[in-house]
Design an enzyme around this catalytic site. Structure first.
Site, mmCIF file in Angstrom:
data_model
loop_
_atom_site.group_PDB
_atom_site.id
_atom_site.type_symbol
_atom_site.label_atom_id
_atom_site.label_comp_id
_atom_site.label_asym_id
_atom_site.label_seq_id
_atom_site.Cartn_x
_atom_site.Cartn_y
_atom_site.Cartn_z
ATOM 1 N N SER A 211 -12.899 1.416 46.683
ATOM 2 C CA SER A 211 -11.691 2.050 47.209
ATOM 3 C C SER A 211 -11.848 3.560 47.121
ATOM 4 O O SER A 211 -12.586 4.078 46.280
ATOM 5 C CB SER A 211 -10.459 1.614 46.409
ATOM 6 O OG SER A 211 -9.312 2.361 46.782
ATOM 7 N N TYR A 224 -6.484 0.744 37.999
ATOM 8 C CA TYR A 224 -7.079 0.379 39.295
ATOM 9 C C TYR A 224 -8.160 1.380 39.700
ATOM 10 O O TYR A 224 -9.256 0.990 40.121
ATOM 11 C CB TYR A 224 -5.975 0.310 40.355
ATOM 12 C CG TYR A 224 -6.465 -0.064 41.734
ATOM 13 C CD1 TYR A 224 -6.697 -1.394 42.069
ATOM 14 C CD2 TYR A 224 -6.686 0.913 42.703
ATOM 15 C CE1 TYR A 224 -7.143 -1.734 43.341
ATOM 16 C CE2 TYR A 224 -7.129 0.577 43.974
ATOM 17 C CZ TYR A 224 -7.354 -0.748 44.279
ATOM 18 O OH TYR A 224 -7.803 -1.089 45.538
#
Length: 283
Positions: A211, A224
């Site tokens: 990501s 995350y």
């Protein structure tokens, strides 16, 4: 006495000058060697850095002008995690259109069955497996079943991910552990499980979906972001290991997408109305 005083002062000045010469000579014989060595090391590092930058720019320009040909995956067996919804489901449908056989892994049985239904409606072959990717033993058990039921895997798409959506101090240790086990450790476990066979055949491809949050931190996503940053480091380090093994038929791809209006982030609202911007760009 005045003359003697002047002579004595001259003598001291000569001694001082000689001592200074010795001192300066001692510095000249040691200091430049260390400085030259450091400058040479710095120069080498700069040359290597410039080489890598120029190489990357040339490669990017080349690929911008001459796009890489589509990978031929007809008849290949593709394993996708997080296939029950969002990006994983879309990837499965796209791979299915290209003639690949799909292995679907997700903890959401109903979502995975829905993906299977869509694939079968499109005439694709797919095999669903329900698995909690945060449980290593359960994951390895599913891997054994896949090897028994299907055999070899040609392409792995490590896509499954989760997040707490809370600031770090509001997240329990168990929640943080779960984020890392799904977002990072499951990628490593699956790769370790199927990579040996790929190396033996000198054929295979591992795709790790990281990501942009693994490159640039985001507020409220500390766990995350850290887990996705670990995926980036894992992929880059594994690339060097494969080069040393000289298995050029086994490939790695690292993908760092930005905001996606599917799956985990479908209900997220940006302060800059990013969702509206993306919809406008797509139309």
């Amino acid at each position: 006495m005045t003359g003697n005083g002047r002579k004595d002062s001259c003598v001291f000045e000569e001694l001082d000058n000689s001592e200074r010469g010795k001192f300066s000579m001692s510095i000249d014989t040691t200091l430049p060697t260390n400085v030259i060595f450091q400058l040479c090391a710095l120069l080498i590092e700069l040359i290597v850095l410039l080489y890598r930058i120029v190489k990357a720019v040339i490669h990017s320009l080349f690929r911008f002008i001459f796009a890489a040909p589509d990978k031929f995956i007809y008849g290949e067996t593709v394993l996708i995690t997080g296939s029950g919804n969002g990006l994983g489901r879309n990837l499965a449908l796209e791979f299915g259109k290209r003639g690949a056989n799909l292995v679907l892994i997700d903890c959401d049985r109903a979502g995975n069955e829905e993906t299977l239904k869509k694939l079968k409606a499109a005439g694709c072959t797919a095999y669903p497996y329900t698995c909690d990717l945060s449980n290593r033993n359960e994951l390895y058990s599913v891997v054994d079943r896949i090897k028994t039921d299907i055999g070899q895997i040609d392409i792995i798409v490590n896509n499954a991910a989760t997040l707490s959506g809370k600031p770090l101090l509001e997240s329990s240790d168990d929640v943080v552990d779960n984020v890392f086990e799904v977002n990072t450790m499951a990628y490593i476990w699956l790769t370790k499980a199927f990579l040996p066979d790929m190396l033996n055949r000198n054929h295979g491809h591992v795709v790790n979906i990281a990501s942009l949050a693994g490159v640039v931190g985001m507020n409220g996503l500390a766990d995350y972001c850290a887990s996705k940053s670990a995926v980036i480091g894992f992929t880059e380090a594994l690339q060097y290991e494969l080069r040393q093994l000289k298995r050029y038929g086994v490939h790695l791809t690292l993908v760092c997408p930005s905001y996606l209006g599917t799956g985990m982030f479908q209900d997220c609202v940006s302060s800059t109305n990013l969702s509206h911007t993306l919809k406008t760009c797509r139309s």
